[in-house]
Write an enzyme that holds these catalytic residues in place. Sequence first.
Site, PDB file in Angstrom:
ATOM      1  CG  ASP A   1      16.115  -5.689  57.279  1.00  0.00           C
ATOM      2  OD1 ASP A   1      15.919  -6.284  56.201  1.00  0.00           O
ATOM      3  OD2 ASP A   1      16.820  -6.172  58.200  1.00  0.00           O
TER       4      ASP A   1
ATOM      5  NE  ARG B   1      15.471 -12.950  34.210  1.00  0.00           N
ATOM      6  CZ  ARG B   1      15.759 -12.408  33.025  1.00  0.00           C
ATOM      7  NH1 ARG B   1      16.369 -13.108  32.096  1.00  0.00           N
ATOM      8  NH2 ARG B   1      15.429 -11.153  32.780  1.00  0.00           N
ATOM      9  CD  GLU B   2      20.794 -13.771  43.487  1.00  0.00           C
ATOM     10  OE1 GLU B   2      21.925 -13.260  43.548  1.00  0.00           O
ATOM     11  OE2 GLU B   2      20.377 -14.619  44.293  1.00  0.00           O
TER      12      GLU B   2
ATOM     13  CG  LEU C   1      18.535 -27.618  27.833  1.00  0.00           C
ATOM     14  CD1 LEU C   1      18.054 -28.030  26.444  1.00  0.00           C
ATOM     15  CD2 LEU C   1      18.537 -28.827  28.756  1.00  0.00           C
TER      16      LEU C   1
ATOM     17  CB  ALA D   1      26.451 -29.591  30.114  1.00  0.00           C
TER      18      ALA D   1
ATOM     19  CB  CYS E   1      16.207 -19.567  44.436  1.00  0.00           C
ATOM     20  SG  CYS E   1      15.934 -17.851  44.949  1.00  0.00           S
TER      21      CYS E   1
ATOM     22  CE  LYS F   1      22.286 -15.441  37.631  1.00  0.00           C
ATOM     23  NZ  LYS F   1      20.838 -15.292  37.323  1.00  0.00           N
TER      24      LYS F   1
END
Length: 485
Positions: A30, A154-155, A253, A255, A263, A327
């Site tokens: 890095d 997926r985090e 799905l 809502a 992303c 999330k």
Amino acid sequence: MRISVIGTGYLGATHAAGMAELGFEVLGVDNDPAKAAALAAGRVPFHEPELPELLAGHVHSGRLRFGTSLVEAARFADIHFLCVGTPPGRNGAADLSQLYSALEGLVPHLTRNCLIVGKSTVPVGTAEALTARIAELAPQGISVDLAWNPEFLREGHAVFDTLHPNRLVFGVTTPDAEWALRQVYSTPIADGSPVVVTNLPTAELIKVSANAFLATKISFINAMAELCELTGADVTLLADALGHDDRIGRKFLGAGLGYGGGCLPKDIRALIARAGELGAGEAVEFLRDVDTVNQRRRERVVRDTLNLVRATGNARPRVGILGAAFKPLSDDVRDSPALDVAKRLHSAGVEVSVYDPAATNPARAVAPQLIYTATAAAALHEADVVLHLTEWSEFRDLDPVFLRTVARGGVIIDARNTLDPEPWLAAGWDFRAFGRLVERRTTPSLAFPLPDSVPVQPNPASEPARALVTPSPLTRLRSRVRRTA
């Protein structure tokens, strides 16, 4: 076979630890010395379940190490994974400068034939351009293949997804490149992970197409939530019913406040920009509407919250917010809907206090104007309105009775539609959600019972009643079924 991983952010650090777990010697590189030093000491500078233990174990065993030298990587590895960032640039197009910089620092110093593997999300056509640049930079007599192996992490579940991928995509131009990738991933392939071997452009498009589809699915159900509110329908039950169709599925799905993170928003806008460059802008024009629906969810929460706090008449209205990360199981606040709502409310003159189990420090770094607390109760102290904006599991276990004594007002907006309204309503809260019917549960009963017989009163003007019942429609149906049988 030894591996280098260039770029050790969220993707690169996880991939490096995963490659070490699969049995390879790995060097992570890095250009941020502080980040490389932290990883070299076995410390992960972001929140991802299970990764700290995995990374620290392989650092201490010597199988995994980190540094800042691309020259060292060029001399060390047989396969080089490119995991650098491709952030949004002008007009949403991906900024590929880090990718080219990594190649220019690596390729001239290669000492043997090797494979370079792109994992970063890039616009279609990038690999072809990089191939030409590699040919210009490679030392004479050194053969370099380029492949594309997009990531689907997926985090919050990145370690599992690295070691047990639900699919592996190999974009290759030579049999040797495919063979090498099959060696790298031999363990997950043996465990049943499917492999899709394709050309470079298809591999580049697969990742952005997946994210565009998921974003479309989220915005679709949020559009349905708006219709549900106008008609008295319940979007959660609607989504459940749709999810039973195996052509649709229930995932994505939910809502609520909509998507965010590093992303989906970035990839949709980059795909729109690239399609425009290729003269196919009309083909993906619908994605602009997907993005618009998503942004409208945030605006709706802000608007409703401001209306509520202004109605209190308090000179210094206060909002308590549950969640800052985009999330749960992550401390990622990039394009976080939760943090965006919090900042907008603050800009409108509302005092905003925020609690998040993992994202406090990243949130404070980008939004220092907000108040951050160490507990949910502290965030809700003296709040006129409470907003549930990130669906951490611990928020489902909060005590609404106690919190009602903490908050000044009694309104909560469940913008993620994941809280059980019953205990909140029972504790005296005004519980609100979007597109969802929120009612107190009562003892279950049949609204329209279907008894075997329906009592009737005899008509004196007719023949004497031989019975006080006549067959119900259900009984007549059963009789017909029996006769038919």
